[in-house]
Design an enzyme around this catalytic site. Structure first.
Site, mmCIF file in Angstrom:
data_model
loop_
_atom_site.group_PDB
_atom_site.id
_atom_site.type_symbol
_atom_site.label_atom_id
_atom_site.label_comp_id
_atom_site.label_asym_id
_atom_site.label_seq_id
_atom_site.Cartn_x
_atom_site.Cartn_y
_atom_site.Cartn_z
ATOM 1 N N THR A 261 28.647 -64.638 49.046
ATOM 2 C CA THR A 261 29.098 -65.844 48.335
ATOM 3 C C THR A 261 30.559 -66.189 48.588
ATOM 4 O O THR A 261 31.010 -67.262 48.173
ATOM 5 C CB THR A 261 28.928 -65.649 46.815
ATOM 6 O OG1 THR A 261 29.691 -64.485 46.434
ATOM 7 C CG2 THR A 261 27.479 -65.455 46.424
ATOM 8 N N HIS B 240 25.431 -57.336 54.230
ATOM 9 C CA HIS B 240 25.813 -56.066 54.860
ATOM 10 C C HIS B 240 26.485 -56.348 56.204
ATOM 11 O O HIS B 240 25.896 -57.021 57.055
ATOM 12 C CB HIS B 240 24.575 -55.189 55.080
ATOM 13 C CG HIS B 240 23.901 -54.790 53.790
ATOM 14 N ND1 HIS B 240 22.746 -54.070 53.742
ATOM 15 C CD2 HIS B 240 24.264 -55.014 52.495
ATOM 16 C CE1 HIS B 240 22.408 -53.857 52.473
ATOM 17 N NE2 HIS B 240 23.313 -54.437 51.705
ATOM 18 N N ASP C 154 28.578 -53.440 48.015
ATOM 19 C CA ASP C 154 29.651 -53.679 48.983
ATOM 20 C C ASP C 154 30.452 -52.420 49.299
ATOM 21 O O ASP C 154 31.651 -52.478 49.591
ATOM 22 C CB ASP C 154 30.597 -54.798 48.502
ATOM 23 C CG ASP C 154 29.835 -56.070 48.197
ATOM 24 O OD1 ASP C 154 28.844 -56.337 48.904
ATOM 25 O OD2 ASP C 154 30.212 -56.780 47.242
ATOM 26 N N GLU C 155 29.799 -51.292 49.271
ATOM 27 C CA GLU C 155 30.479 -50.025 49.548
ATOM 28 C C GLU C 155 30.712 -49.824 51.042
ATOM 29 O O GLU C 155 31.473 -48.931 51.446
ATOM 30 C CB GLU C 155 29.645 -48.841 49.025
ATOM 31 C CG GLU C 155 29.421 -48.810 47.519
ATOM 32 C CD GLU C 155 28.169 -49.571 47.094
ATOM 33 O OE1 GLU C 155 27.604 -50.310 47.933
ATOM 34 O OE2 GLU C 155 27.769 -49.447 45.924
ATOM 35 N N GLY D 69 37.943 -47.516 59.085
ATOM 36 C CA GLY D 69 38.062 -48.855 59.659
ATOM 37 C C GLY D 69 36.687 -49.483 59.702
ATOM 38 O O GLY D 69 35.674 -48.774 59.628
ATOM 39 N N ASP E 156 41.218 -46.179 54.674
ATOM 40 C CA ASP E 156 42.398 -46.774 55.338
ATOM 41 C C ASP E 156 43.082 -47.819 54.454
ATOM 42 O O ASP E 156 44.286 -48.048 54.574
ATOM 43 C CB ASP E 156 41.992 -47.409 56.678
ATOM 44 C CG ASP E 156 40.836 -48.390 56.521
ATOM 45 O OD1 ASP E 156 39.776 -47.977 56.016
ATOM 46 O OD2 ASP E 156 40.998 -49.578 56.876
HETATM 47 P P1 GDP Z 1 27.763 -53.527 52.075
HETATM 48 O O1 GDP Z 1 27.211 -54.640 51.257
HETATM 49 O O2 GDP Z 1 27.762 -52.223 51.344
HETATM 50 O O3 GDP Z 1 27.126 -53.409 53.434
HETATM 51 O O4 GDP Z 1 29.306 -53.883 52.314
HETATM 52 P P2 GDP Z 1 29.903 -55.300 52.778
HETATM 53 O O5 GDP Z 1 29.590 -55.511 54.206
HETATM 54 O O6 GDP Z 1 29.529 -56.359 51.817
HETATM 55 O O7 GDP Z 1 31.444 -55.045 52.549
HETATM 56 C C1 GDP Z 1 32.115 -53.975 53.174
HETATM 57 C C2 GDP Z 1 33.240 -54.567 54.028
HETATM 58 O O8 GDP Z 1 34.133 -53.530 54.423
HETATM 59 C C3 GDP Z 1 32.761 -55.173 55.335
HETATM 60 O O9 GDP Z 1 33.596 -56.232 55.672
HETATM 61 C C4 GDP Z 1 32.900 -54.034 56.341
HETATM 62 O O10 GDP Z 1 33.071 -54.496 57.675
HETATM 63 C C5 GDP Z 1 34.161 -53.378 55.848
HETATM 64 N N1 GDP Z 1 34.278 -51.931 56.062
HETATM 65 C C6 GDP Z 1 33.300 -50.966 56.016
HETATM 66 N N2 GDP Z 1 33.858 -49.749 56.143
HETATM 67 C C7 GDP Z 1 35.192 -49.932 56.278
HETATM 68 C C8 GDP Z 1 36.304 -49.057 56.413
HETATM 69 O O11 GDP Z 1 36.185 -47.835 56.400
HETATM 70 N N3 GDP Z 1 37.541 -49.637 56.501
HETATM 71 C C9 GDP Z 1 37.718 -50.972 56.476
HETATM 72 N N4 GDP Z 1 38.950 -51.448 56.579
HETATM 73 N N5 GDP Z 1 36.692 -51.840 56.360
HETATM 74 C C10 GDP Z 1 35.446 -51.306 56.238
HETATM 75 P P1 IMO Z 2 25.190 -55.635 48.736
HETATM 76 O O1 IMO Z 2 23.854 -55.146 49.228
HETATM 77 C C1 IMO Z 2 27.648 -56.953 45.345
HETATM 78 C C2 IMO Z 2 25.473 -58.630 41.910
HETATM 79 C C3 IMO Z 2 25.942 -60.069 41.733
HETATM 80 C C4 IMO Z 2 25.787 -60.205 40.218
HETATM 81 C C5 IMO Z 2 24.525 -59.399 39.938
HETATM 82 C C6 IMO Z 2 23.264 -60.244 39.783
HETATM 83 O O2 IMO Z 2 25.902 -56.548 49.643
HETATM 84 O O3 IMO Z 2 26.019 -54.493 48.246
HETATM 85 P P2 IMO Z 2 21.782 -61.451 41.615
HETATM 86 O O4 IMO Z 2 22.109 -62.580 42.549
HETATM 87 O O5 IMO Z 2 21.363 -60.202 42.284
HETATM 88 O O6 IMO Z 2 20.823 -61.879 40.534
HETATM 89 O O7 IMO Z 2 23.174 -61.164 40.862
HETATM 90 O O8 IMO Z 2 24.380 -58.503 41.035
HETATM 91 N N1 IMO Z 2 25.028 -58.269 43.280
HETATM 92 C C7 IMO Z 2 25.821 -57.751 44.219
HETATM 93 N N2 IMO Z 2 27.148 -57.495 44.211
HETATM 94 N N3 IMO Z 2 26.900 -56.651 46.430
HETATM 95 C C8 IMO Z 2 25.574 -56.880 46.447
HETATM 96 O O9 IMO Z 2 24.775 -56.533 47.451
HETATM 97 C C9 IMO Z 2 24.979 -57.477 45.306
HETATM 98 N N4 IMO Z 2 23.719 -57.839 45.001
HETATM 99 C C10 IMO Z 2 23.765 -58.320 43.757
HETATM 100 O O10 IMO Z 2 27.262 -60.238 42.142
HETATM 101 O O11 IMO Z 2 26.853 -59.570 39.554
HETATM 102 MG MG MG Z 3 27.741 -56.528 50.622
#
Ligand code: GDP
Ligand code: IMO
Ligand code: MG
Length: 423
Positions: A299, A40, A12-13, A413, A331
């Protein structure tokens, strides 16, 4: 040009946003490992889209999206995501290709994931419940079924019936309802019909693309700290998440990779159980969670929040040969009066590195922090480094020098255009 985008923390980076950006000029965008445990997000204007299986760069007009063999597929989720994309105006014919090597997440895998988690009780791992561990377990124990079998329906029916029979015996011992083979086969046959036009060997496509020097973006999922071998196992996901998986899952020779972008959130988040040395348990964590909308894309679970851990990030940078960092969600730290960054660990009075820690050590050690004065200004409109407040510049510059590689992008953002690009 082949670019790999990888998460450098616990997932979730902000990889989705970075993949979408990196794919602007890409001919191909490729998922190569993991399943729909990934979530993502891409935000374009006021529209938000969450990808779980389809590669995040698909909105770029000329980009073909490939799901390569290391990825595992829940057919219902895939079909649902494809329907949403079609509704959003994306014509998927000739734009999405699925490798027959992809293993399938089947109903009994999801049931087993839940049964194991329930049985673990207070020691549960907090998986996403998407059947990921049981699917990879079947893959390595020769019990898996792939899209390949789906091409041959009679073989699929025979193997599915046999596997479901074995799994149902296990489910029954957990007092969990067995899967109904007939009902599931009816559903699977429907998904098969919908997906058949998209199944094609992806290896020759990607090999030809490399020969023609096409632009390709490889979309890592999860994060390096969730890698099944390099995490504090079992607090991991079931796939490897490091750069080498582009070869194993995608069929891309490692020496063809030109650039590895490591995505680092300006603080950190974690979903699921397991030790996080810099975790925050105070009101600030709550504030960051709310402001950063830190709730799971897959989730909806509240994400745990912590200070940026550069000891861990530097380890990931080395493991993955990362060439450049994309720093996201800066931000969200506006308004935090004092910002801490972990620059090392000590345990029993001695220095200890992330690489030597298992989960016991990670839970016990003491992070060493460097403290920075924060900034109050909203930075979401900043488009040049010099637009950032001085304290923010100091924070960013420190991260860059500590990690030891250039920052290629700072994201301020969620929206596609909210970035400061390195000149
Ligand atoms: P991923 O799994 O690494 O693709 O990340 P996720 O989508 O699960 O979670 C990242 C969240 O942060 C999403 O809701 C994005 O829209 C949001 N996001 C990404 N970059 C930025 C940023 O620089 N600032 C803010 N406020 N939100 C961001
Ligand atoms: P993205 O690509 C955050 C974590 C789960 C749990 C562990 C094992 O969005 O960054 P699993 O269902 O894979 O057997 O769960 O891994 N996990 C993630 N946490 N973002 C993810 O993907 C994850 N994919 C798996 O929360 O701790
Ligand atoms: Mg994610």
């Amino acid at each position: 040009m082949i670019t790999v985008v990888l998460g450098m923390q616990w997932g979730d980076e902000g990889k989705g946003k970075i993949v979408d950006l990196a794919a602007r000029r890409a001919d191909y965008v490729v998922r190569f490992h993991g399943g729909n445990n990934a979530g993502h997000t891409v935000v374009i204007a006021d529209k938000k889209f969450s990808f779980h299986l389809v590669p995040s760069g698909i909105f770029n007009p000329k980009t073909v999206a490939i799901i390569a063999g290391g990825t595992i597929l829940d057919l219902e989720v895939l079909v649902g995501e494809m329907e949403l994309l079609e509704k959003a105006g994306i014509k998927l014919k000739h734009k999405l290709v699925l490798s027959p090597r992809c293993h399938l997440i089947l109903p009994y895998h999801k049931a087993l994931d839940h049964a194991y988690e329930n049985a673990r009780g207070k020691n549960k791992l907090g998986t996403t419940g998407r059947g990921i561990g049981p699917t990879y377990a079947d893959k390595v124990s020769y019990n898996g079924l792939r899209l390949y079998e789906l091409l041959h329906w009679n073989t699929f029916v025979e193997k599915f019936t046999f596997q479901a029979g074995m799994k149902n015996k296990i489910l029954t011992t957990f007092d969990v309802a067995p899967v109904d083979v007939k009902t599931e086969l009816v559903k699977l046959k429907k998904f098969r019909t919908q997906l058949l036009p998209y199944i094609q060997d992806t290896y020759p496509i990607l090999t030809a693309a490399i020969a023609k020097k096409k632009h390709m973006v490889l979309e890592g999922a999860h994060g390096s700290m969730l890698d099944t071998d390099w995490s504090p196992y079992p607090f991991a996901t079931a796939s490897n998440t490091l750069v080498g998986v582009v070869n194993i899952g995608g069929g891309i020779p490692i020496d063809k990779v030109d650039k590895v972008v490591g995505v680092v959130k300006a603080y950190l988040s974690r979903v699921g159980a397991g030790p996080v040395p810099t975790e925050l348990f105070n009101n600030l964590a709550e504030r960051i969670r709310e402001k950063g909308a830190e709730y799971g894309t897959t989730t909806g679970r509240p994400r745990r929040i912590g200070w940026l851990d550069l000891e861990e990030v530097r380890f990931c940078r080395r493991l993955n040969s990362v060439s450049t960092i994309a720093l996201t969600k800066l931000d969200i730290l506006s308004g935090v009066s004092e910002i801490k960054v972990c620059v090392g660990y000590t345990m029993d009075g001695k220095k200890i590195h992330y690489s030597s820690c298992g989960y016991e050590e990670l839970a016990k050690l003491t992070p060493v922090y460097k403290t920075f004065s924060g900034w109050k200004e909203d930075i979401t409109k900043a488009r040049k480094f010099t637009d950032l407040p001085k304290n923010c510049q100091t924070y960013v510059t420190f991260i860059e020098s500590f990690v030891g590689i250039p920052l290629g992008l700072v994201s301020v953002g969620a929206e596609r255009s909210a970035n400061i690009l390195a000149s």
